[in-house]
Design a protein around this motif. Sequence first.
Motif, PDB file in Angstrom:
ATOM      1  N   LEU A   1      -9.589 -11.633  -0.468  1.00  0.00           N
ATOM      2  CA  LEU A   1      -8.454 -11.739  -1.385  1.00  0.00           C
ATOM      3  C   LEU A   1      -8.409 -10.544  -2.338  1.00  0.00           C
ATOM      4  CD1 LEU A   1      -6.286 -13.859  -1.870  1.00  0.00           C
ATOM      5  CD2 LEU A   1      -7.679 -14.744  -3.721  1.00  0.00           C
ATOM      6  N   VAL A   2      -9.551 -10.276  -2.974  1.00  0.00           N
ATOM      7  CA  VAL A   2      -9.597  -9.163  -3.925  1.00  0.00           C
ATOM      8  C   VAL A   2      -9.284  -7.853  -3.219  1.00  0.00           C
ATOM      9  CG1 VAL A   2     -11.140  -7.796  -5.374  1.00  0.00           C
ATOM     10  CG2 VAL A   2     -11.161 -10.280  -5.529  1.00  0.00           C
ATOM     11  N   SER A   3      -9.855  -7.685  -2.028  1.00  0.00           N
ATOM     12  CA  SER A   3      -9.649  -6.397  -1.366  1.00  0.00           C
ATOM     13  C   SER A   3      -8.195  -6.219  -0.945  1.00  0.00           C
ATOM     14  CB  SER A   3     -10.584  -6.247  -0.175  1.00  0.00           C
ATOM     15  OG  SER A   3     -10.248  -7.175   0.812  1.00  0.00           O
ATOM     16  N   THR A   4      -7.577  -7.282  -0.436  1.00  0.00           N
ATOM     17  CA  THR A   4      -6.187  -7.108  -0.012  1.00  0.00           C
ATOM     18  C   THR A   4      -5.247  -6.960  -1.205  1.00  0.00           C
ATOM     19  OG1 THR A   4      -6.039  -9.493   0.244  1.00  0.00           O
ATOM     20  CG2 THR A   4      -6.391  -8.240   2.220  1.00  0.00           C
ATOM     21  N   LEU A   5      -5.520  -7.735  -2.266  1.00  0.00           N
ATOM     22  CA  LEU A   5      -4.694  -7.589  -3.467  1.00  0.00           C
ATOM     23  C   LEU A   5      -4.807  -6.171  -4.020  1.00  0.00           C
ATOM     24  CD1 LEU A   5      -5.329 -10.895  -5.459  1.00  0.00           C
ATOM     25  CD2 LEU A   5      -3.169 -10.110  -4.510  1.00  0.00           C
ATOM     26  N   SER A   6      -6.046  -5.685  -4.113  1.00  0.00           N
ATOM     27  CA  SER A   6      -6.257  -4.351  -4.678  1.00  0.00           C
ATOM     28  C   SER A   6      -5.657  -3.290  -3.776  1.00  0.00           C
ATOM     29  CB  SER A   6      -7.746  -4.045  -4.825  1.00  0.00           C
ATOM     30  OG  SER A   6      -8.415  -5.110  -5.417  1.00  0.00           O
TER      31      SER A   6
ATOM     32  N   ASN B   1       8.778  -2.283   0.165  1.00  0.00           N
ATOM     33  CA  ASN B   1       9.122  -3.591   0.732  1.00  0.00           C
ATOM     34  C   ASN B   1       8.379  -3.855   2.029  1.00  0.00           C
ATOM     35  OD1 ASN B   1      10.789  -4.294  -1.289  1.00  0.00           O
ATOM     36  ND2 ASN B   1      12.633  -3.498  -0.318  1.00  0.00           N
ATOM     37  N   ALA B   2       8.373  -2.840   2.889  1.00  0.00           N
ATOM     38  CA  ALA B   2       7.742  -3.029   4.187  1.00  0.00           C
ATOM     39  C   ALA B   2       6.269  -3.359   4.010  1.00  0.00           C
ATOM     40  CB  ALA B   2       7.897  -1.778   5.036  1.00  0.00           C
ATOM     41  N   PHE B   3       5.588  -2.598   3.183  1.00  0.00           N
ATOM     42  CA  PHE B   3       4.152  -2.819   3.053  1.00  0.00           C
ATOM     43  C   PHE B   3       3.832  -4.011   2.171  1.00  0.00           C
ATOM     44  CE2 PHE B   3       4.132   1.418   4.809  1.00  0.00           C
ATOM     45  CZ  PHE B   3       3.249   1.185   5.851  1.00  0.00           C
ATOM     46  N   GLN B   4       4.797  -4.334   1.316  1.00  0.00           N
ATOM     47  CA  GLN B   4       4.654  -5.563   0.541  1.00  0.00           C
ATOM     48  C   GLN B   4       4.490  -6.738   1.498  1.00  0.00           C
ATOM     49  OE1 GLN B   4       5.844  -5.231  -2.881  1.00  0.00           O
ATOM     50  NE2 GLN B   4       5.479  -7.309  -3.562  1.00  0.00           N
ATOM     51  N   HIS B   5       5.325  -6.762   2.518  1.00  0.00           N
ATOM     52  CA  HIS B   5       5.231  -7.865   3.477  1.00  0.00           C
ATOM     53  C   HIS B   5       3.891  -7.860   4.182  1.00  0.00           C
ATOM     54  CE1 HIS B   5       9.808  -8.033   3.449  1.00  0.00           C
ATOM     55  NE2 HIS B   5       9.352  -9.150   2.928  1.00  0.00           N
ATOM     56  N   LEU B   6       3.454  -6.674   4.516  1.00  0.00           N
ATOM     57  CA  LEU B   6       2.175  -6.569   5.218  1.00  0.00           C
ATOM     58  C   LEU B   6       1.038  -7.062   4.325  1.00  0.00           C
ATOM     59  CD1 LEU B   6       0.876  -5.470   7.840  1.00  0.00           C
ATOM     60  CD2 LEU B   6       0.347  -3.430   6.528  1.00  0.00           C
ATOM     61  N   THR B   7       0.992  -6.552   3.099  1.00  0.00           N
ATOM     62  CA  THR B   7      -0.126  -6.943   2.231  1.00  0.00           C
ATOM     63  C   THR B   7       0.002  -8.411   1.829  1.00  0.00           C
ATOM     64  OG1 THR B   7       1.073  -5.946   0.405  1.00  0.00           O
ATOM     65  CG2 THR B   7      -0.726  -4.687   1.328  1.00  0.00           C
ATOM     66  N   GLU B   8       1.227  -8.870   1.721  1.00  0.00           N
ATOM     67  CA  GLU B   8       1.453 -10.286   1.444  1.00  0.00           C
ATOM     68  C   GLU B   8       0.825 -11.138   2.545  1.00  0.00           C
ATOM     69  OE1 GLU B   8       5.569 -10.619  -0.410  1.00  0.00           O
ATOM     70  OE2 GLU B   8       5.654 -11.784   1.422  1.00  0.00           O
ATOM     71  N   PHE B   9       1.124 -10.737   3.767  1.00  0.00           N
ATOM     72  CA  PHE B   9       0.600 -11.433   4.926  1.00  0.00           C
ATOM     73  C   PHE B   9      -0.927 -11.448   4.902  1.00  0.00           C
ATOM     74  CE2 PHE B   9      -1.137 -10.484   9.199  1.00  0.00           C
ATOM     75  CZ  PHE B   9      -0.889 -11.692   9.820  1.00  0.00           C
ATOM     76  N   MET B  10      -1.499 -10.294   4.581  1.00  0.00           N
ATOM     77  CA  MET B  10      -2.961 -10.212   4.539  1.00  0.00           C
ATOM     78  C   MET B  10      -3.529 -11.066   3.422  1.00  0.00           C
ATOM     79  SD  MET B  10      -3.548  -6.233   5.356  1.00  0.00           S
ATOM     80  CE  MET B  10      -4.414  -6.191   3.844  1.00  0.00           C
TER      81      MET B  10
ATOM     82  N   SER C   1       0.960 -19.207  -3.396  1.00  0.00           N
ATOM     83  CA  SER C   1       1.778 -18.520  -2.403  1.00  0.00           C
ATOM     84  C   SER C   1       3.115 -18.111  -3.018  1.00  0.00           C
ATOM     85  CB  SER C   1       1.979 -19.383  -1.157  1.00  0.00           C
ATOM     86  OG  SER C   1       2.409 -20.663  -1.517  1.00  0.00           O
ATOM     87  N   TYR C   2       3.564 -18.879  -4.004  1.00  0.00           N
ATOM     88  CA  TYR C   2       4.792 -18.479  -4.686  1.00  0.00           C
ATOM     89  C   TYR C   2       4.569 -17.186  -5.470  1.00  0.00           C
ATOM     90  CZ  TYR C   2       8.775 -18.388  -7.758  1.00  0.00           C
ATOM     91  OH  TYR C   2       9.887 -17.980  -8.429  1.00  0.00           O
ATOM     92  N   LEU C   3       3.426 -17.114  -6.144  1.00  0.00           N
ATOM     93  CA  LEU C   3       3.099 -15.887  -6.883  1.00  0.00           C
ATOM     94  C   LEU C   3       3.122 -14.680  -5.951  1.00  0.00           C
ATOM     95  CD1 LEU C   3       0.139 -16.483  -9.342  1.00  0.00           C
ATOM     96  CD2 LEU C   3       2.557 -16.083  -9.807  1.00  0.00           C
TER      97      LEU C   3
END
Lengths: 858, 235
Positions: free
Chosen positions: A36-41, A248-257, A411-413
């Motif tokens: 979680l920390v790694s993907t958020l960061s 936006n594109a990578f937001q979705h990717l990192t969101e997914f991760m 998940s909303y956040l």
Amino acid sequence: MKKISWYFLMAWRDSRRDQSRLLLFIAAIVLGIAALVSTLSFGRNLREDIDDQAKELLGADMVIYSNRPLSKADEMLLDSLPNRHSEECSFASMVYFVRNGQSRLVQVRAIEGDYPYYGELETTPAAADTDFREKQEALVDKTLLLQYGAKPGDSVRIGELSFAIAGSLDKAPGRNEISMTVAPPVYIPLRYMEPAGLLKKGSRVNYQYYYQYLQGDPEQFAQQIAPRLEAVGLHYETIAMRKNRMTNAFQHLTEFMTLISFIALLLGAVGVASSVNIYIREKVSDIAILRCLGLKARQAFLVYLVQVLVVGVLGSVLGAGLGLVLQQLLPGVFKDILPLETRFRVVWPAFFEGIAVGVIVSLLFALLPLLSVRKISPLLTLRVSLEPVRGRDPLRWLVYIVILGFIAFFSYLRMENGRKALVFTVSLLGAFLVLTGIARLFLFLIRRAFPERWPYLWRQGFANLFRPNNQTVILIVTIGLGTTFIGTLFFVQQFLIDQVTTSARGGEGNMVLFDIQPDQVKGIEGLAGQYHLPVKQEIPIVTMRIVEVRGQRGDSVLGQVANGGSHRRGQGFGERMDSNAVGRWVFEQELRVTYRDSLTGSEKLVAGQLGAPVSGPNDPISISLAEDFAKRWNIRVGDPVVFDVQGVRIATVVGSLRKVQWQRLELSFFVVFPRGVLERAPQFDVMITRVNTPEESARFQRAIVEKFPNVSVIDLQLVLSVLDEVLGKIGDVIRFMAGFCILTGLIVLITSVLISKYQRIRESVLLRTLGATRRQVRIILLLEYFFLGTLAAATGILLSLVFAEALARWSFEAPLMIHWVAVAEIFVAIMGLTMLIGLYNSRGVLNRPPLEVLRRED
Amino acid sequence: MLKIEKVSKTYTAGGRTLTVLDNISFQVGESETVSIVGPSGSGKTTLLGLSAGLDRSSTGTIELNGVSLGALDEDERAVLRNQYVGFIFQNFQLLPTLTALENVMVPLELRGEKHVRARARELLEQVGLGDRLHHYPAQLSGGEQQRVSLARAFANRPRILFADEPTGNLDTETSELVAGMIFDLNRQAGTTLVLVTHNLDLAASTGRIIKLGKGHIVSDETSLREVPSDKKKTL
Ligand SMILES: Nc1ncnc2c1ncn2[C@@H]1O[C@H](COP(=O)(O)OP(=O)(O)OP(=O)(O)O)[C@@H](O)[C@H]1O
Ligand SMILES: [Mg+2]
């Protein structure tokens, strides 16, 4: 009211002998938090990197995209501020490596000017970037050079000209590895397009104009001229837009991760709950004594809550720390997808968010078993036999609700979309219930069907799964879920490759020749004959635009949107339309259209009749549309449609709809004209043939490139290898994330083995006292993990097959072919891993001398 | 001090109801010492548990120190136990993760008292374990463990002490030592004592013996002589 410090003191005393075990419980969430920390960061770093490097990603202040050259008026408009600009034409073409006589389809980028203005084309040698622009030289993608054994100084032929290779292209602004794999670029100077005979290209040429503005604000300027550009169907992109698009594109990717990490964390938390449950059961008598001495229910609960809280914080901090380490690996995992350099920076908010989420999740899940502390009766001091916890506890339901609430909240956040968050939460709950359901069902069935007459060791090994306080179900769920991820990925990947492979089986075409000029058709047919190759299909293609549908005119639709001011490239898909409006995309796109009077094997008529051949100027022209296309853009049977065929307007009527299977390696068309209309229009041909061996393919390609340099060839082998490579690169990311779930499952396995170690030792000692040999005891243990691994792997594989099948049916409308060998491989891998880890962790069980164990009894 | 009135206790197990205590009434006065004897399964432990507020009776009322237990909830009974009640169990029931000293401190800490450590140490010295303060239960013998639990039972200066077979797990010699200590401490503090035992000698040391049989009181009589336990050996 007790002082808070007393609870800590008491918690400390109570856990004194179990602290390492408590830490072990919490180990299950460490990986989840780390992920979680790694993907958020990483997500945050990435966003900042995009902000920092947006200029280099675009390479200019503004880019105009078009499928025709700019008109004088457009140029004047764009030149109204002082600027420098570059022009680029890109198109698919064959490149022929003279040294070894091989050829391949590439993306030729003919360029003029000094693009990129920001960032650079990275080349080896470094000077090649400027050199090739001066001479008759080409920059060739570095993988291509490697694949075809060419090096700087060699020649390549493109069209009718030879170019010396100036150097290898290592990196281009805004391009990632995957796009380079799909369309490997070869740069040449624009001025050679004509002498190379490349202006005759039939297929789509894309024009890109790069502007660097030397004065004024490019963003503001873009806003000003946007309506004019829109009205003539030109797309543009500025640095801010690119920044947005990438973010936006990578937001979705990192969101997914992040969500997958969160799932790994939740899996771990379920493991924690089950460990804490065992812990509490062992503490029942102590709690009863404390209650006897006058500790209130709530106070007893607090003593244990504090323990969980402390290890929860410790585990979370540990996890967050590990996350920082993990974060350094992520750029490597993503290097093929990312078009930019990422730099490692510690993101403290993410670090603390990880800790907070870790503590909350571990507490919430631990609450489930902890609540029962309140129900432990002091009477247990007098009677050991009593059922330790009595009655149902409505508070448990409250905890369940809070847990679901937290999942939804988190998940909303992350997604900032209430509906998505709800869907995520509900599907997670559903998946968990299904997995537990399957696990329980499996256990139940096997228990039922288990042959009484099996050898004793087998029965004992199996019975071990049901020992008191077992964690069998939770282990099946965690390991099973990880397996589901990996299995689904694998099967879908296999499915896609199968689709391509089978589409060319049984004598169907496997090589496509395109950009054939009408006057070349005869020649190519002859050449194919020479090589004994069949012509499977020959398809004429005419490019055109739609200018009017049902009285709605393209220019006014485009103009309207432009005046709305908010138009962004690629936004058309999500737009809301009123029920009568035709989708804007229809008017923007240049369509490739064919004409024929029959359906192909992959088409089915779903409405109306295919148009009859047109013989006179007054005959109605009845066209046929692909069903999805018509539905999506709101066009119906009977609608009048006007086309602009390279300057000539043609009025038609929608006569029929076809259902098209797009995944076939066949050319499919949104629009099909009847015969008798387009025969004279400027067009080019596509020919499909079948080659039997790679050598045959290479020989024929060479012959084509030599005689018809403007014709492009693509064969199935190439498609397959590209597909394989691309899927492999995307798969890395998914495998990496799925790895967390599997690892979490294995950690839960390790903890559960270690927690039950004492119990196992006693069993083993008892068995040995009764005369079992160590070998027999070992076999029993081995069989226990064998059963566990089998159940987990079977559950995971079963689910992944269901998912893959569903995906295949719904998204690709084709049945899934199950590769049993692959299934067996995954199965054996997961089962083997489970057995290995289980056995490794129980190695102490066999080595204990019986006496030592008996002495520890009290 | 303890007032039991028409108390019954029934269990339902496997669809059958089992009456373990049937309409029992008796009273125990301040500073009185009572033993409850009877064959195994006669309901002694059940009665003790009810009297100490560890469980609820099916019918009847129990008053402890003038407070009716039926009116209290589980937590209020816990407070009551902490304030007025001491326990000694057959299998000692020390907390295994706490040292001897800490085991004795816990009831005092629960009351929020000050100088807890000094008082606990004093009690342990009284039972002759002044040099074993920091040992864990696992490091003590059965007799020593029971002495720790004695110290713990008296730590909060209980008004009433309940003991269920306090010597059941000990050899004769140690039993006598522990029993002696119980009576000593009891006398010093003027505590009421309710003692469940199979040991008739021990029972005879109390002022009154209630005999249970199949859930009924079979007899309830004053002991012939109340013998100070430290002199018992010479008898
Ligand atoms: N929870 C329960 N459910 C059903 N029956 C119970 C329960 N607890 C106790 N009993 C029954 O109540 C009866 C009395 O038990 P109790 O422990 O009070 O006897 P006791 O006199 O203390 O015996 P002992 O001298 O052996 O300790 C027994 O027959 C026992 O089986
Ligand atoms: Mg008993």
